[in-house]
Enzyme design. Sequence first.
Site, PDB file in Angstrom:
ATOM      1  N   GLY A 116      29.341  43.957 -10.675  1.00  0.00           N
ATOM      2  CA  GLY A 116      28.302  43.919  -9.650  1.00  0.00           C
ATOM      3  C   GLY A 116      26.937  43.527 -10.180  1.00  0.00           C
ATOM      4  N   MET A 173      28.872  53.343  -9.752  1.00  0.00           N
ATOM      5  CA  MET A 173      29.420  52.198 -10.475  1.00  0.00           C
ATOM      6  C   MET A 173      28.591  50.969 -10.159  1.00  0.00           C
ATOM      7  SD  MET A 173      32.399  52.315 -12.117  1.00  0.00           S
ATOM      8  CE  MET A 173      32.016  53.826 -12.923  1.00  0.00           C
ATOM      9  N   CYS A 174      28.405  50.106 -11.130  1.00  0.00           N
ATOM     10  CA  CYS A 174      27.785  48.793 -10.866  1.00  0.00           C
ATOM     11  C   CYS A 174      28.905  47.757 -10.874  1.00  0.00           C
ATOM     12  CB  CYS A 174      26.685  48.479 -11.880  1.00  0.00           C
ATOM     13  SG  CYS A 174      27.207  48.640 -13.579  1.00  0.00           S
ATOM     14  N   SER A 175      29.878  48.002 -10.021  1.00  0.00           N
ATOM     15  CA  SER A 175      31.082  47.186  -9.961  1.00  0.00           C
ATOM     16  C   SER A 175      31.390  46.808  -8.518  1.00  0.00           C
ATOM     17  CB  SER A 175      32.265  47.976 -10.544  1.00  0.00           C
ATOM     18  OG  SER A 175      33.480  47.293 -10.326  1.00  0.00           O
TER      19      SER A 175
END
Length: 163
Positions: free
Chosen positions: A46, A92-94
């Site tokens: 992300g 999450m940075c997903s």
Amino acid sequence: MATLLAWVGVSCCELAEEDFLAVSPLDPRYREVHYVLLDPSCSGSGMPSRQLEDPGAGTPSPVRLHALAGFQQRALCHALTFPSLQRLVYSMCSLCQEENEDMVPDALQQNPGAFRLAPALPARPHRGLSTFPGAEHCLRASPKTTLSGGFFVAVIERVEMPT
């Protein structure tokens, strides 16, 4: 992490640089922990800046994704074993469902009836993918839908404090 927390005005936290999975929830330093921000290692899918630096960085290989998801699941389930835990924020940075929505029902099933999802920033319009009951309480952002970096947030709270 200390710099980021100070930048947003957080002053009531203590950072511990340890292997989280090796930490005993019954250790006197941690048995009274009420809140956990769990932001484990992720694919970073992300993060648009990573994709600019390395165009292949946006899509993790199935092997890497499986390994990351396994670690994230262990970390999330471990965090839920802290006896005084009241609320956990999983972030999450997903953009990958395997690292985001797929984590939540499995963790809740490990602790039946002890925890539930709480609405994460309910005024925001973009919710989690409808992959399980309650996903609408999660928050999801992506470059396509929110013109921002991609991220996911789930807020898990204890249903009843232990006696």
